[in-house]
Design a protein around this motif. Structure first.
Motif, mmCIF file in Angstrom:
data_model
loop_
_atom_site.group_PDB
_atom_site.id
_atom_site.type_symbol
_atom_site.label_atom_id
_atom_site.label_comp_id
_atom_site.label_asym_id
_atom_site.label_seq_id
_atom_site.Cartn_x
_atom_site.Cartn_y
_atom_site.Cartn_z
ATOM 1 N N HIS A 102 0.810 -1.223 0.000
ATOM 2 C CA HIS A 102 0.000 0.000 0.000
ATOM 3 C C HIS A 102 0.838 1.266 0.000
ATOM 4 O O HIS A 102 0.925 1.998 0.972
ATOM 5 N N ALA A 103 1.485 1.508 -1.110
ATOM 6 C CA ALA A 103 2.212 2.764 -1.336
ATOM 7 C C ALA A 103 2.239 2.977 -2.839
ATOM 8 O O ALA A 103 3.168 2.558 -3.525
ATOM 9 N N LYS A 104 1.222 3.621 -3.369
ATOM 10 C CA LYS A 104 0.987 3.655 -4.811
ATOM 11 C C LYS A 104 2.182 4.155 -5.610
ATOM 12 O O LYS A 104 2.547 3.561 -6.629
ATOM 13 N N SER A 105 2.821 5.237 -5.180
ATOM 14 C CA SER A 105 3.939 5.774 -5.956
ATOM 15 C C SER A 105 5.092 4.773 -6.018
ATOM 16 O O SER A 105 5.733 4.615 -7.062
ATOM 17 N N SER A 106 5.333 4.071 -4.910
ATOM 18 C CA SER A 106 6.397 3.059 -4.890
ATOM 19 C C SER A 106 6.017 1.858 -5.745
ATOM 20 O O SER A 106 6.874 1.248 -6.402
ATOM 21 N N GLU A 107 4.738 1.514 -5.741
ATOM 22 C CA GLU A 107 4.258 0.397 -6.566
ATOM 23 C C GLU A 107 4.420 0.724 -8.053
ATOM 24 O O GLU A 107 4.854 -0.125 -8.848
ATOM 25 N N GLU A 108 4.069 1.942 -8.429
ATOM 26 C CA GLU A 108 4.193 2.351 -9.829
ATOM 27 C C GLU A 108 5.658 2.385 -10.255
ATOM 28 O O GLU A 108 5.991 2.024 -11.396
ATOM 29 N N GLU A 109 6.529 2.784 -9.352
ATOM 30 C CA GLU A 109 7.963 2.778 -9.643
ATOM 31 C C GLU A 109 8.470 1.342 -9.813
ATOM 32 O O GLU A 109 9.292 1.057 -10.690
ATOM 33 N N PHE A 110 7.949 0.442 -8.991
ATOM 34 C CA PHE A 110 8.290 -0.985 -9.057
ATOM 35 C C PHE A 110 7.963 -1.544 -10.441
ATOM 36 O O PHE A 110 8.753 -2.287 -11.034
ATOM 37 N N GLU A 118 2.130 -5.511 -13.824
ATOM 38 C CA GLU A 118 1.068 -4.489 -13.855
ATOM 39 C C GLU A 118 0.468 -4.376 -12.465
ATOM 40 O O GLU A 118 0.317 -5.369 -11.754
ATOM 41 N N ARG A 119 0.137 -3.160 -12.072
ATOM 42 C CA ARG A 119 -0.460 -2.922 -10.757
ATOM 43 C C ARG A 119 -1.989 -2.929 -10.859
ATOM 44 O O ARG A 119 -2.557 -2.291 -11.743
ATOM 45 N N PHE A 120 -2.625 -3.638 -9.919
ATOM 46 C CA PHE A 120 -4.085 -3.688 -9.872
ATOM 47 C C PHE A 120 -4.561 -3.245 -8.490
ATOM 48 O O PHE A 120 -4.129 -3.794 -7.475
ATOM 49 N N PRO A 121 -5.439 -2.240 -8.414
ATOM 50 C CA PRO A 121 -5.994 -1.861 -7.117
ATOM 51 C C PRO A 121 -6.882 -2.980 -6.583
ATOM 52 O O PRO A 121 -7.551 -3.669 -7.360
ATOM 53 N N VAL A 122 -6.873 -3.172 -5.280
ATOM 54 C CA VAL A 122 -7.635 -4.258 -4.655
ATOM 55 C C VAL A 122 -8.651 -3.726 -3.654
ATOM 56 O O VAL A 122 -9.831 -4.111 -3.674
ATOM 57 N N MET A 123 -8.207 -2.821 -2.759
ATOM 58 C CA MET A 123 -9.065 -2.378 -1.658
ATOM 59 C C MET A 123 -8.419 -1.162 -1.000
ATOM 60 O O MET A 123 -7.278 -0.798 -1.330
#
Length: 296
Positions: A102-110, A118-123
């Protein structure tokens, strides 16, 4: 008399044949049921390794979902619960198959750096500040709360572990131009969310936490927290979770099939509904709000 005896024997034989036929039908039905069960039960596919944040474990959500995932897909989900930064680092090393953090900017960088597909939102849930009800009065103004903590040098316990919660907290200080190091009562636990809340309670200090972990911990019969929610309801405190499969092109040995099955499963309507119901009966509200399929 002979005629009566013959008729009796015929009747007994008919009844016997009827009983045998009934047993055969029941046996056939039982075999059909067993066959259908065998057809619908998924084969044991092996293990799926996931790195995730401590809040998904501390809330009990993963313990709830794990057997359902196994039943539906045949994969045995195992996970390591750490801070988001460490969870993503495990993905960057190819040590896990999928990450749920749960850290969107870090996930997108990943994903941008090629570690994730690919990143998928869950909750999502939200962040709150808990601590003594005095001297801070309950408010939705997170900036005012953090400013008062520094100005009055109030005790504050930080995760200090590069988790999603820690990233959020550090971001608030930075946006306000405040340095928590100037507060002699500011300490870092270096631990997960549950342990950090307990430490804050012991020190009668404030801390930033996700609501789900707070609800689970604060209503645990074995704990007796003296803390209250002092800040909640600010739009900036949204806490979004995302799931990402580790890139098989970078790490061919990862279980990409299992990772994709998990993403499809946890984002499905059925499981999203289960997530939305989790905690309602025990805590009076859901610990997470499902939002797969959005652009969150």
């Amino acid at each position: 008399m002979k005629k009566l005896t013959a008729a009796f024997l015929v009747t007994v034989m008919c009844l016997g044949l009827t009983a045998c036929a009934g047993q055969s039908e029941e046996s056939a039905e039982s075999e059909d049921t067993d066959a259908k069960t065998e057809e619908t039960a998924p084969e044991d596919k092996g293990t799926l390794m996931m790195a995730t944040t401590t809040s998904t474990e501390d809330t009990g959500l993963l313990d709830y979902l794990q057997p359902l995932f196994k039943e539906d897909t045949g994969w045995d989900l195992e996970w390591t619960a750490v801070g988001t930064g460490e969870a993503l680092a495990m993905g960057e090393s190819g040590d896990v198959d999928v990450v749920l953090v749960h850290a969107k900017s870090s996930e997108e960088e990943f994903v941008a750096e090629g570690y994730g597909v690919e990143r998928f939102p869950v909750m999502y849930n939200d962040f709150i500040v808990v601590g003594p009800s005095s001297p801070i009065e309950k408010t939705d103004d997170i900036n005012a709360v953090f400013t008062q903590i520094i100005n009055d040098q109030l005790p504050f316990v930080s995760r200090g572990d590069d988790s999603g919660t820690d990233k959020k907290e550090k971001g608030i200080w930075e946006e306000l131009g405040l340095d928590p190091a100037t507060d002699p009562n500011y300490v870092e636990s270096g631990q997960g969310m549950g342990a950090t809340i307990t430490m804050a309670d012991e020190q009668q200090a404030y801390c930033l936490t996700d609501r789900g972990t707070w609800l689970k911990q604060s209503q645990d019969a074995t704990l007796d927290y003296q803390l209250d929610i002092v800040c909640e309801g600010n739009d900036s405190l949204l806490n979004q979770y995302g799931v990402i499969a580790v890139n098989p092109e970078k790490y061919p040995e990862v279980n990409n099939e299992g990772a994709n099955d998990f993403i499809e499963w946890i984002c499905s309507d059925e499981v999203q509904e289960l997530i939305g119901e989790y905690g309602v009966e025990e805590y009076g509200q859901a610990l997470f709000t499902p939002n797969a399929g959005t652009d969150a």
